[in-house]
Scaffold this active site. Structure first.
Site, PDB file in Angstrom:
ATOM      1  N   CYS A 104       0.806  -1.187   0.000  1.00  0.00           N
ATOM      2  CA  CYS A 104       0.000   0.000   0.000  1.00  0.00           C
ATOM      3  C   CYS A 104       0.864   1.272   0.000  1.00  0.00           C
ATOM      4  O   CYS A 104       0.505   2.224  -0.641  1.00  0.00           O
ATOM      5  CB  CYS A 104      -0.924  -0.022   1.203  1.00  0.00           C
ATOM      6  SG  CYS A 104      -2.299   1.078   1.076  1.00  0.00           S
ATOM      7  N   ARG A 134      -2.982   4.882   4.721  1.00  0.00           N
ATOM      8  CA  ARG A 134      -3.409   4.114   3.558  1.00  0.00           C
ATOM      9  C   ARG A 134      -3.843   2.698   3.939  1.00  0.00           C
ATOM     10  O   ARG A 134      -4.442   1.995   3.138  1.00  0.00           O
ATOM     11  CB  ARG A 134      -2.276   4.056   2.523  1.00  0.00           C
ATOM     12  CG  ARG A 134      -1.893   5.412   1.975  1.00  0.00           C
ATOM     13  CD  ARG A 134      -0.632   5.337   1.138  1.00  0.00           C
ATOM     14  NE  ARG A 134      -0.876   4.724  -0.150  1.00  0.00           N
ATOM     15  CZ  ARG A 134      -1.183   5.386  -1.265  1.00  0.00           C
ATOM     16  NH1 ARG A 134      -1.310   6.699  -1.222  1.00  0.00           N
ATOM     17  NH2 ARG A 134      -1.356   4.758  -2.396  1.00  0.00           N
ATOM     18  N   TRP A 187      -0.272  -4.071   2.335  1.00  0.00           N
ATOM     19  CA  TRP A 187      -1.651  -4.524   2.541  1.00  0.00           C
ATOM     20  C   TRP A 187      -1.761  -5.840   1.778  1.00  0.00           C
ATOM     21  O   TRP A 187      -1.656  -5.870   0.565  1.00  0.00           O
ATOM     22  CB  TRP A 187      -2.628  -3.482   2.009  1.00  0.00           C
ATOM     23  CG  TRP A 187      -4.064  -3.748   2.317  1.00  0.00           C
ATOM     24  CD1 TRP A 187      -4.752  -3.415   3.445  1.00  0.00           C
ATOM     25  CD2 TRP A 187      -5.028  -4.356   1.433  1.00  0.00           C
ATOM     26  NE1 TRP A 187      -6.070  -3.795   3.335  1.00  0.00           N
ATOM     27  CE2 TRP A 187      -6.267  -4.375   2.114  1.00  0.00           C
ATOM     28  CE3 TRP A 187      -4.964  -4.904   0.148  1.00  0.00           C
ATOM     29  CZ2 TRP A 187      -7.421  -4.910   1.544  1.00  0.00           C
ATOM     30  CZ3 TRP A 187      -6.101  -5.435  -0.414  1.00  0.00           C
ATOM     31  CH2 TRP A 187      -7.323  -5.431   0.281  1.00  0.00           C
ATOM     32  N   ASN A 213       3.908  -2.015  -5.092  1.00  0.00           N
ATOM     33  CA  ASN A 213       2.468  -1.877  -4.923  1.00  0.00           C
ATOM     34  C   ASN A 213       1.796  -2.368  -6.192  1.00  0.00           C
ATOM     35  O   ASN A 213       2.268  -2.088  -7.297  1.00  0.00           O
ATOM     36  CB  ASN A 213       2.069  -0.412  -4.690  1.00  0.00           C
ATOM     37  CG  ASN A 213       2.383   0.055  -3.296  1.00  0.00           C
ATOM     38  OD1 ASN A 213       2.712  -0.738  -2.432  1.00  0.00           O
ATOM     39  ND2 ASN A 213       2.292   1.365  -3.080  1.00  0.00           N
ATOM     40  N   GLY A 214       0.665  -3.052  -6.047  1.00  0.00           N
ATOM     41  CA  GLY A 214      -0.054  -3.535  -7.216  1.00  0.00           C
ATOM     42  C   GLY A 214      -0.137  -5.054  -7.223  1.00  0.00           C
ATOM     43  O   GLY A 214       0.148  -5.722  -6.221  1.00  0.00           O
ATOM     44  N   GLU A 260     -24.427   5.948   2.899  1.00  0.00           N
ATOM     45  CA  GLU A 260     -23.131   6.449   3.362  1.00  0.00           C
ATOM     46  C   GLU A 260     -23.009   6.330   4.879  1.00  0.00           C
ATOM     47  O   GLU A 260     -21.949   5.968   5.407  1.00  0.00           O
ATOM     48  CB  GLU A 260     -22.941   7.900   2.913  1.00  0.00           C
ATOM     49  CG  GLU A 260     -21.676   8.579   3.417  1.00  0.00           C
ATOM     50  CD  GLU A 260     -20.390   7.928   2.921  1.00  0.00           C
ATOM     51  OE1 GLU A 260     -19.324   8.277   3.466  1.00  0.00           O
ATOM     52  OE2 GLU A 260     -20.431   7.080   2.008  1.00  0.00           O
ATOM     53  N   LYS A 271     -20.099   4.149   6.809  1.00  0.00           N
ATOM     54  CA  LYS A 271     -19.169   4.699   7.792  1.00  0.00           C
ATOM     55  C   LYS A 271     -19.158   3.858   9.059  1.00  0.00           C
ATOM     56  O   LYS A 271     -18.097   3.584   9.639  1.00  0.00           O
ATOM     57  CB  LYS A 271     -19.549   6.152   8.139  1.00  0.00           C
ATOM     58  CG  LYS A 271     -19.230   7.164   7.069  1.00  0.00           C
ATOM     59  CD  LYS A 271     -17.769   7.497   6.977  1.00  0.00           C
ATOM     60  CE  LYS A 271     -17.057   6.934   5.799  1.00  0.00           C
ATOM     61  NZ  LYS A 271     -17.594   6.785   4.521  1.00  0.00           N
ATOM     62  N   GLU A 285     -17.352   0.547   8.426  1.00  0.00           N
ATOM     63  CA  GLU A 285     -15.923   0.704   8.179  1.00  0.00           C
ATOM     64  C   GLU A 285     -15.118   0.826   9.459  1.00  0.00           C
ATOM     65  O   GLU A 285     -14.052   0.225   9.584  1.00  0.00           O
ATOM     66  CB  GLU A 285     -15.665   1.950   7.321  1.00  0.00           C
ATOM     67  CG  GLU A 285     -15.998   1.798   5.854  1.00  0.00           C
ATOM     68  CD  GLU A 285     -15.706   3.069   5.078  1.00  0.00           C
ATOM     69  OE1 GLU A 285     -15.047   2.970   4.045  1.00  0.00           O
ATOM     70  OE2 GLU A 285     -16.126   4.151   5.519  1.00  0.00           O
ATOM     71  N   HIS A 299     -40.303  -4.310   2.422  1.00  0.00           N
ATOM     72  CA  HIS A 299     -40.024  -5.389   1.477  1.00  0.00           C
ATOM     73  C   HIS A 299     -38.872  -6.265   1.963  1.00  0.00           C
ATOM     74  O   HIS A 299     -38.097  -6.773   1.152  1.00  0.00           O
ATOM     75  CB  HIS A 299     -39.726  -4.806   0.099  1.00  0.00           C
ATOM     76  CG  HIS A 299     -40.877  -4.075  -0.493  1.00  0.00           C
ATOM     77  ND1 HIS A 299     -41.893  -4.704  -1.192  1.00  0.00           N
ATOM     78  CD2 HIS A 299     -41.210  -2.754  -0.461  1.00  0.00           C
ATOM     79  CE1 HIS A 299     -42.783  -3.801  -1.579  1.00  0.00           C
ATOM     80  NE2 HIS A 299     -42.383  -2.605  -1.150  1.00  0.00           N
ATOM     81  N   LYS A 356      -6.682   3.018   2.097  1.00  0.00           N
ATOM     82  CA  LYS A 356      -7.225   4.317   1.688  1.00  0.00           C
ATOM     83  C   LYS A 356      -7.356   4.421   0.176  1.00  0.00           C
ATOM     84  O   LYS A 356      -8.368   4.871  -0.340  1.00  0.00           O
ATOM     85  CB  LYS A 356      -6.317   5.436   2.209  1.00  0.00           C
ATOM     86  CG  LYS A 356      -6.795   6.848   1.876  1.00  0.00           C
ATOM     87  CD  LYS A 356      -8.100   7.167   2.578  1.00  0.00           C
ATOM     88  CE  LYS A 356      -8.548   8.593   2.333  1.00  0.00           C
ATOM     89  NZ  LYS A 356      -9.858   8.863   2.946  1.00  0.00           N
TER      90      LYS A 356
END
Length: 611
Positions: A2, A27, A73, A99-100, A484, A488, A491, A507, A606
């Protein structure tokens, strides 16, 4: 993923790298490591936080003027000491941070195993440095050439930095689909995933482009393409200030960023709107405004919080500009062979400007002839450079992993875009146009007024800190806010939460409601108000515990809900900019009371630069 930090110059590298890795902790990561040239090429790495690595190295001699560091990460292989970066080549003369994801690593790995290579980790990154080493040996070429040849054969995304024991004054870096910034100092260079580790040393930076390789040797920088074509770098001057990436007296970055929203929203409007003069201008749209006003359809792409901002924009564009809007998860859009017609416009939203799925979706849309607008927060990031036009949000650095001020800044910019298009098209009256401009200018002060209720929200949080589930309900413009708010809470507190349109409660989700279920209603006085009141009554009848976000002065819901949080009155289209604030604070305080790591929630990163 990361975080990447590297240094070469006349200073001690280790303190710079460690401080830089701490700057990148936001991050998200699970292990960390450094490599230094100090009597040989030495790699030190540890599962856990940067502080764990520091403690591990407290008695180790760490001198040296060149080094690389990484926060990982986990993707390939569990988070542990062995899988942490940097990784050695087979002969331990090379070290890499990456990274990647290298998608074809397993094929390359098997070929290298057949040649006698032995791998210590489960990572694709170790495979890459072995591959580069193998090419260098068998092609009898320079390390730079071996990197170039290897990267032509790998499939995937990468930002890499490589150092060599045989070249003690050289760093080689390259990128494709993952960010890499080069800081230019006096006889020294800094490399990082973003500018936060660099800003206290230099403001002169180069954003490395995809398919470019940078070689820093003996204090000289050269950049070439993968096709070996020299590139003349463009040096940018950072506007970022060191103070903006410090906590500034707040306990957490997330709390600081929640309370920065009056400023970040104002900064997103600064120089763009003047209600008294009836003026609104987004310079980045000027060249393509006709494409927007004549669009037959707008497709909005985003992930996570940015997707929620896009949902708000869908309501605003359709209501004001009368253009059909579709909001797509970028991760799904890129894989379903989407239909894009002539006259369609795509708006891509990303806080970091580096979101891998959104970047890939942009490239797909461009290949089909769409005009692409970007809404991003990070100047010089990949998405603004990949789009035809767009607008920066000017929210300032967002260090907390859970996005807060980026959301309100995105909604602000998208709303201004919709107003500009509506005014140009003539789909709103002059009186409504003026009303919206004055209402927008009032929003920063109204956000501040909402933040002033933080003590009440903190008390409500103490009541529900041990809840196992939450339900968030809203209608119209407030439905995306419900999503949202639920995101939050999930998270940062790890409480299961779901957001729904309030009308959908019957429903299915109503089956979950009992005396232990907190239900958050966003119930402001708008065109759906009476319908939401009915939904509240349905929850009360089943003994659900109601927390309501209402318009200031509301008396009806105050008699019905267990807890009421008031926000100032504004135009219906702007309500999300206010109604989301209490939900951010609610999530924050609950998470803190549960002992969660608010700024670095588990398993999250992040900037999601891989699929």
């Amino acid at each position: 993923m990361c975080g990447i930090v590297a240094y070469t110059g006349h200073k001690e590298a280790y303190p710079i790298i460690i401080k830089g890795l701490k700057r990148l902790e936001y991050r998200g990561y699970d292990s960390t490591g450094v490599a230094l040239l100090n009597g040989g090429l030495n790699v030190y790495k540890k599962k856990g936080k940067v502080s764990d690595l520091e403690a591990h190295l407290k008695d180790v001699h760490l001198a040296g003027n060149i080094g690389i560091g990484h926060t990982r990460w986990a993707t390939h292989g569990a988070p542990n000491d062995v899988n942490a970066h940097p990784h050695y080549s087979s002969d331990k003369k090379l070290a890499i941070i990456h990274n990647g994801i290298i998608e074809n690593y397993s094929v390359i790995k098997q070929d290298l195993i057949n040649k006698g290579h032995i791998f210590l980790s489960e990572t694709d990154s170790e495979v890459l440095i072995h591959f580069i080493e193998d090419i260098q040996v068998h092609a009898n070429c320079s390390l730079e050439e071996a990197v170039r040849l290897a990267l032509q054969k790998v499939v995937g995304a990468y930002a890499i930095v490589i150092m060599s024991e045989d070249n003690p004054r050289r760093l080689i870096a390259a990128r494709k689909g993952s960010p890499l910034v080069i800081g230019v100092g006096k006889d020294e260079y800094f490399l990082a995933s973003d500018a936060t580790p660099i800003i206290e040393y230099t403001k002169e930076v180069i954003y490395l482009d995809d398919h470019h390789i940078a070689v820093i040797a003996n204090n000289h920088l050269s950049i070439k393409s993968l096709e070996d074509i020299p590139i003349i770098p463009y040096v940018h001057t950072l506007e970022l200030e060191l103070e903006s990436i410090e906590k500034g007296g707040y306990e957490h970055f997330m709390l600081k960023e929640i309370f920065e929203q009056p400023k970040s929203v104002k900064d997103s409007m600064r120089g763009r709107i003047n209600a008294h003069k009836g003026h609104i201008l987004l310079g980045g749209l000027r060249e393509y405004i006709n494409k927007l006003t004549q669009a037959q359809r707008i497709i909005i792409l985003g992930c996570g919080t940015s997707w929620h901002a896009g949902l708000v924009a869908e309501y605003v564009f359709e209501e004001l500009a009368r253009i059909p809007v579709e909001v797509e998860y970028a991760s799904e859009f890129r894989y379903r062979n989407p239909i894009i017609n002539e006259g369609d416009v795509v708006i891509a939203i990303s806080q970091s400007g580096e979101t891998a799925d959104t970047l890939a979706a942009i490239e797909l849309a461009k290949s089909k002839g769409a005009i692409i607008f970007g809404v991003c927060n990070v100047v010089g990031s990949s998405i603004p450079r990949a789009t035809h036009a767009g607008a920066y949000t000017h929210a300032g650095p967002e260090i907390g992993v859970a996005s807060t001020k980026a959301f309100t800044a995105q909604v602000t910019v998208l709303t201004m875009m919709a107003i500009v298009v509506a005014k140009t098209k003539g789909t709103i009256s002059d009186s409504l146009y003026r009303e919206l401009l004055y209402a927008l200018e009032a929003i920063p002060d109204q956000i501040q007024k909402t933040l002033n209720n933080h003590s009440q929200i903190k008390y409500i949080s103490s009541i529900f800190r041990d809840a196992r589930n939450f339900l968030y309900l809203g209608r119209g413009y407030n439905f995306p806010v419900a999503l949202e708010g639920a995101l939050k809470l999930k998270e940062i507190s790890y409480i299961h939460a779901e957001g729904y349109p309030a009308a959908e409660m019957k429903h299915g989700p109503i089956a979950l409601i009992d005396e232990e279920m907190p239900v958050v209603f966003i119930a402001t006085q708008d065109s759906s108000y009476e319908k939401v009141v009915s939904n509240i009554q349905e929850v009360r009848a089943r003994k659900g515990r109601v927390i309501a976000v209402v318009t200031e002065g509301d008396k009806l819901i105050k008699q019905m809900a267990e807890f009421v949080i008031e926000i100032p009155a504004t135009h219906e289209a702007l309500v999300p900019l206010l109604s989301v604030i209490p939900l951010q604070l609610l999530s924050y305080y609950i998470a803190v009371m549960r002992g969660c790591n608010v700024d670095q929630p588990r398993n999250l990163a992040k900037s999601v630069t891989v699929e």
